[in-house]
Write an enzyme that holds these catalytic residues in place. Sequence first.
Site, PDB file in Angstrom:
ATOM      1  CG  ASP A 520      -2.018   1.083   1.311  1.00 51.90           C
ATOM      2  OD1 ASP A 520      -1.590   1.908   0.693  1.00 51.90           O
ATOM      3  OD2 ASP A 520      -2.899   0.850   2.088  1.00 51.90           O
ATOM      4  CG  HIS A 521       3.301   4.055  -3.140  1.00 48.58           C
ATOM      5  ND1 HIS A 521       4.350   4.400  -2.197  1.00 48.58           N
ATOM      6  CD2 HIS A 521       3.914   4.285  -4.207  1.00 48.58           C
ATOM      7  CE1 HIS A 521       5.233   4.774  -2.812  1.00 48.58           C
ATOM      8  NE2 HIS A 521       5.047   4.842  -4.104  1.00 48.58           N
ATOM      9  NE  ARG A 522      -3.959   4.071   1.335  1.00 49.57           N
ATOM     10  CZ  ARG A 522      -4.877   3.639   1.881  1.00 49.57           C
ATOM     11  NH1 ARG A 522      -6.018   4.280   2.250  1.00 49.57           N
ATOM     12  NH2 ARG A 522      -5.384   2.325   2.262  1.00 49.57           N
TER      13      ARG A 522
END
Length: 548
Positions: A520-522
């Site tokens: 999850d690139h967040r």
Amino acid sequence: MSEQEIKVPDLGGADEVEIIEIIASEGDTVEAEDPILTLETDKASVELPSPEAGKITKITVKVGDKVKEGDVIGMLDAAGGASGDEAPSDSAPEAEPEPQEQPAAQESKPAPKKKSGGSRTEVVKVPSLDGMENIPVIELNVSEGDTVEQEDALVTVESDKATMEIPAPASGKIGKLLVKEGDTLSEGDDLLEMIIEDDGDSADDEPEAETSSGQASETPEAKAEKPAAESASQPQGATYEPPAPGTKVHAGPAVRKLARELGADLTRVKGSGPKGRITKDDVHGYVKSQLQQAQQGGGVATGSGIPGVKLPDFSQFGEVEREGMSRMMAVTAANMQRSWLNVPHVTQFDDADITEMEDFRKAQKAAGEKRGVKMTPLPFLLKACAAALAELPQFNVSLDMERKEVVRKKYIHIGIAVDTPHGLMVPVIRDVDQKGLWELAAESAELAQKARDKQLKPAEMQGACFTITSLGGIGGTAFTPIVNTPEVAILGVSKASMKPVWDGKEFQPRLMLPLSLSYDHRAVNGADAARFTNLLTQLLGDIRTLLL
Ligand code: CAO
């Protein structure tokens, strides 16, 4: 406690009224005034309240029954020990006899405002509301220009306990509306103007009416049979959402109140009661289905703003058959879609040299047979991932976007995706960092078997921080797994194969294991993802480092 009869109170003159809803059930504990059932005449519905606090021991009527004043509808064990025998019928439900009485529009004979030739414009006033005051308008049943018959509903008002329609005092055409939804009304208030034709003088209608209300030149009969809800046209200031055009809502006051509390649009609720009347259960069912749809991403994409996929008629291309989805398939589909739509996915690829690891693993074959446990690559992967999660704790988090918080986990539980005949399941191995390879081998084999046998308990599928999905036993060189939200990363493992690897002097045949880390690139940035797979390749490349 003393048992007493629950009787129908004074119905304000109405002979027999129909029970349209039973609200309380046998065994229910109620407070004084709590509604037990809803009665309805042509013009008003009213809740019959409990005469006292206590326990309902019997309900002797059913929906559709007709009752009159004094009829016994059930029994109540009064909490206060009141002498039930003495409870007279009249003193039982005292709350709402009045609304049953049809609002006496005729009582408030409107004074002629203007008379001209064959018609006159009158101001219709609010009739007797049986002593109640300031009752909110919940629905305008007519619009300016509508033609109505005597007794047609003009507006609907609703108190805490009853809904009433105020009927037209005569046939005619609706002029100016003097109230709007949300206004509160008391007896004598101006309601609307009506253009009423004088008997035997209709020929002069149109020109004269025009002078009265300024808009009487339409054909009088044009809208007489319009459904009440259709003409609700003044949403401003309304506390009640007007029904969708053309939809007539049949619901009692308790149901309308419940719908308003829950924010349910009654025009969208399918009624299961007599004549399609909406019950409380219908409202609850509707709200539940809306919530489920929202939680599951609406099956296709409801709520995401993304249009759903329209299916063609496949039979035009050839023979087809349809089969219902299993619950597991439906749940998995919803989970996958939710993750795919919510999580900005990136996948980092790397290869781990597991030549030595495989030598070691194979050397454990005899020991495994003794223990009754097969050592596969999975326990090594579990151990390496646990070490990487400890070293790079930014992978061991969940995001709480509502509260703008990162939830850091101080435990290392890892899920393993298991392919079963009935679908994908993800049992969870707890405290992987604290377990040895044999223990992990035994536990993963046991959980995988339980998954295939549908024996997993819910607790065995909860609490994962990270997931491993291994297709290594099947094949493939790489894939892009979907993060198992609310985790923030998942490791995909493909099939190991011998590859020529340059050692600085020459190519060496090495067993390389393809790793695909989706994250999850967040929560995780690309550099950390590269560090994570780097670390995994180091740990798997030299499993002695797993001991450090
Ligand atoms: N490369 C090469 N061979 C591998 C391997 C890999 N990465 N991983 C396992 N193997 C081998 C094993 O060593 C074993 O071979 P041997 O019998 O010769 O020792 C064989 O493949 C079968 O292993 P396994 O699958 O029984 O055991 P496992 O511990 O590796 O995996 C489990 C267990 C539960 C992960 C696996 O059975 C499974 O269900 N995998 C599918 C998961 C899945 O569907 N993921 C997709 C999710 S997204 O749609």
